[in-house]
Design a protein around this motif. Structure first.
Motif, PDB file in Angstrom:
ATOM      1  N   HIS A 219       0.761  -1.375  -0.008  1.00  0.00           N
ATOM      2  CA  HIS A 219      -0.106   0.014   0.200  1.00  0.00           C
ATOM      3  C   HIS A 219       0.852   1.227   0.237  1.00  0.00           C
ATOM      4  O   HIS A 219       0.629   2.173  -0.635  1.00  0.00           O
ATOM      5  N   LYS A 220       2.008   1.203   0.697  1.00  0.00           N
ATOM      6  CA  LYS A 220       2.713   2.496   0.780  1.00  0.00           C
ATOM      7  C   LYS A 220       3.555   2.653  -0.436  1.00  0.00           C
ATOM      8  O   LYS A 220       3.765   3.686  -0.939  1.00  0.00           O
TER       9      LYS A 220
ATOM     10  N   ALA B 116       4.495   5.156  -5.650  1.00  0.00           N
ATOM     11  CA  ALA B 116       4.418   4.982  -7.052  1.00  0.00           C
ATOM     12  C   ALA B 116       3.480   6.032  -7.849  1.00  0.00           C
ATOM     13  O   ALA B 116       3.853   6.513  -8.856  1.00  0.00           O
ATOM     14  N   ASP B 117       2.445   6.136  -7.238  1.00  0.00           N
ATOM     15  CA  ASP B 117       1.404   7.294  -7.617  1.00  0.00           C
ATOM     16  C   ASP B 117       1.780   8.505  -7.663  1.00  0.00           C
ATOM     17  O   ASP B 117       1.785   9.216  -8.592  1.00  0.00           O
ATOM     18  N   ASN B 118       2.720   8.819  -6.517  1.00  0.00           N
ATOM     19  CA  ASN B 118       3.192  10.281  -6.640  1.00  0.00           C
ATOM     20  C   ASN B 118       4.485  10.492  -7.686  1.00  0.00           C
ATOM     21  O   ASN B 118       4.665  11.361  -8.238  1.00  0.00           O
ATOM     22  N   VAL B 119       5.013   9.250  -7.904  1.00  0.00           N
ATOM     23  CA  VAL B 119       6.246   9.175  -8.984  1.00  0.00           C
ATOM     24  C   VAL B 119       5.457   9.751 -10.291  1.00  0.00           C
ATOM     25  O   VAL B 119       6.130  10.323 -11.073  1.00  0.00           O
ATOM     26  N   VAL B 120       4.510   8.974 -10.569  1.00  0.00           N
ATOM     27  CA  VAL B 120       3.904   8.912 -11.767  1.00  0.00           C
ATOM     28  C   VAL B 120       3.275  10.443 -11.935  1.00  0.00           C
ATOM     29  O   VAL B 120       3.102  10.841 -13.086  1.00  0.00           O
ATOM     30  N   ARG B 121       2.571  10.936 -11.208  1.00  0.00           N
ATOM     31  CA  ARG B 121       2.276  12.289 -11.143  1.00  0.00           C
ATOM     32  C   ARG B 121       3.326  13.333 -11.437  1.00  0.00           C
ATOM     33  O   ARG B 121       3.255  14.409 -12.073  1.00  0.00           O
TER      34      ARG B 121
ATOM     35  N   ALA C  26     -10.277   6.563 -26.898  1.00  0.00           N
ATOM     36  CA  ALA C  26     -10.236   5.764 -25.668  1.00  0.00           C
ATOM     37  C   ALA C  26      -9.145   6.273 -24.782  1.00  0.00           C
ATOM     38  O   ALA C  26      -7.852   6.445 -25.265  1.00  0.00           O
ATOM     39  N   LYS C  27      -9.309   6.292 -23.357  1.00  0.00           N
ATOM     40  CA  LYS C  27      -8.274   7.029 -22.581  1.00  0.00           C
ATOM     41  C   LYS C  27      -7.246   5.864 -22.381  1.00  0.00           C
ATOM     42  O   LYS C  27      -7.634   4.614 -21.871  1.00  0.00           O
ATOM     43  N   PRO C  28      -5.947   6.188 -22.527  1.00  0.00           N
ATOM     44  CA  PRO C  28      -5.004   5.239 -22.339  1.00  0.00           C
ATOM     45  C   PRO C  28      -4.762   5.009 -20.932  1.00  0.00           C
ATOM     46  O   PRO C  28      -4.869   5.771 -20.209  1.00  0.00           O
ATOM     47  N   SER C  29      -4.201   3.835 -20.455  1.00  0.00           N
ATOM     48  CA  SER C  29      -3.805   3.570 -19.212  1.00  0.00           C
ATOM     49  C   SER C  29      -2.765   4.620 -18.597  1.00  0.00           C
ATOM     50  O   SER C  29      -2.041   5.011 -19.256  1.00  0.00           O
ATOM     51  N   THR C  30      -2.676   4.837 -17.351  1.00  0.00           N
ATOM     52  CA  THR C  30      -1.914   5.708 -16.780  1.00  0.00           C
ATOM     53  C   THR C  30      -0.611   5.301 -17.089  1.00  0.00           C
ATOM     54  O   THR C  30       0.366   6.087 -17.187  1.00  0.00           O
ATOM     55  N   ALA C  31      -0.129   3.891 -17.083  1.00  0.00           N
ATOM     56  CA  ALA C  31       1.173   3.510 -16.965  1.00  0.00           C
ATOM     57  C   ALA C  31       1.661   3.779 -18.395  1.00  0.00           C
ATOM     58  O   ALA C  31       2.845   4.216 -18.763  1.00  0.00           O
ATOM     59  N   LYS C  32       0.738   3.576 -19.491  1.00  0.00           N
ATOM     60  CA  LYS C  32       1.079   3.702 -20.805  1.00  0.00           C
ATOM     61  C   LYS C  32       1.353   5.210 -21.121  1.00  0.00           C
ATOM     62  O   LYS C  32       2.485   5.361 -21.804  1.00  0.00           O
ATOM     63  N   ALA C  33       0.602   6.022 -20.639  1.00  0.00           N
ATOM     64  CA  ALA C  33       0.687   7.426 -20.776  1.00  0.00           C
ATOM     65  C   ALA C  33       1.954   8.022 -20.136  1.00  0.00           C
ATOM     66  O   ALA C  33       2.730   8.777 -20.733  1.00  0.00           O
ATOM     67  N   VAL C  34       2.418   7.543 -19.013  1.00  0.00           N
ATOM     68  CA  VAL C  34       3.531   7.948 -18.441  1.00  0.00           C
ATOM     69  C   VAL C  34       4.701   7.627 -19.310  1.00  0.00           C
ATOM     70  O   VAL C  34       5.965   8.281 -19.534  1.00  0.00           O
ATOM     71  N   ALA C  35       4.680   6.210 -19.471  1.00  0.00           N
ATOM     72  CA  ALA C  35       5.824   5.507 -20.540  1.00  0.00           C
ATOM     73  C   ALA C  35       5.793   6.551 -21.898  1.00  0.00           C
ATOM     74  O   ALA C  35       6.978   6.807 -22.166  1.00  0.00           O
TER      75      ALA C  35
END
Length: 148
Positions: free
Chosen positions: A88-89, A94-99, A122-131
């Protein structure tokens, strides 16, 4: 009359003796059946004692097994809870790093294109968008001569 009274008393005594003998024979048969029942009852009691001893040993084994399982499950549950908290931590981090990466990618985009970008169907997934954003950022850096 003396003679007939004596005969009547002796006849009565003979009848009572015959009834006593008949009662003794019946009582003897009942005692014989009771003895036979006693032997079968002793056999049943012996079997019950054996079954009780087996059941007591089985209960003791089950108690040991329950204690072992309880200890193992308790430690595994504690480890799983700890792992869940760590995950969870890490997900929060990881969410903070992605932001932050998405903010960096947005800030690195050139503002020379005044026309709005069409929204994807279609909205791409967050991981794909970040990559994709990170790849675009590194390509821009390389084109400016700065290695990332």
């Amino acid at each position: 009359m003396n003679h007939s009274l004596g005969m009547a008393i002796e006849t009565l005594v003979a009848i009572l003796l015959m009834l006593t003998i008949f009662y003794c024979v019946m009582l003897n048969k009942r005692l014989t059946r009771l003895k036979a029942d006693e032997h079968s009852l002793k056999a049943v009691i012996g079997e019950l004692i054996t079954a009780t001893e087996i059941a007591e040993r089985a209960i003791g084994g089950l108690k040991l097994a329950v204690r072992d399982v309880n200890e193992n499950l308790g430690s595994q549950l504690a480890a799983a809870t700890q792992m869940s908290d760590q995950l969870h931590k890490q997900l929060g981090e990881a969410d903070n790093v992605v932001r932050r990466l998405s903010k960096i990618a947005i800030a690195a985009r050139p503002m020379t294109n005044p026309e709005p970008v069409a929204a994807p169907a279609a909205k791409p997934s967050t991981a794909k968008a970040v990559a994709a954003a990170a790849e675009a950022f590194s390509e821009r850096r390389r084109s400016n001569g700065i290695a990332a």
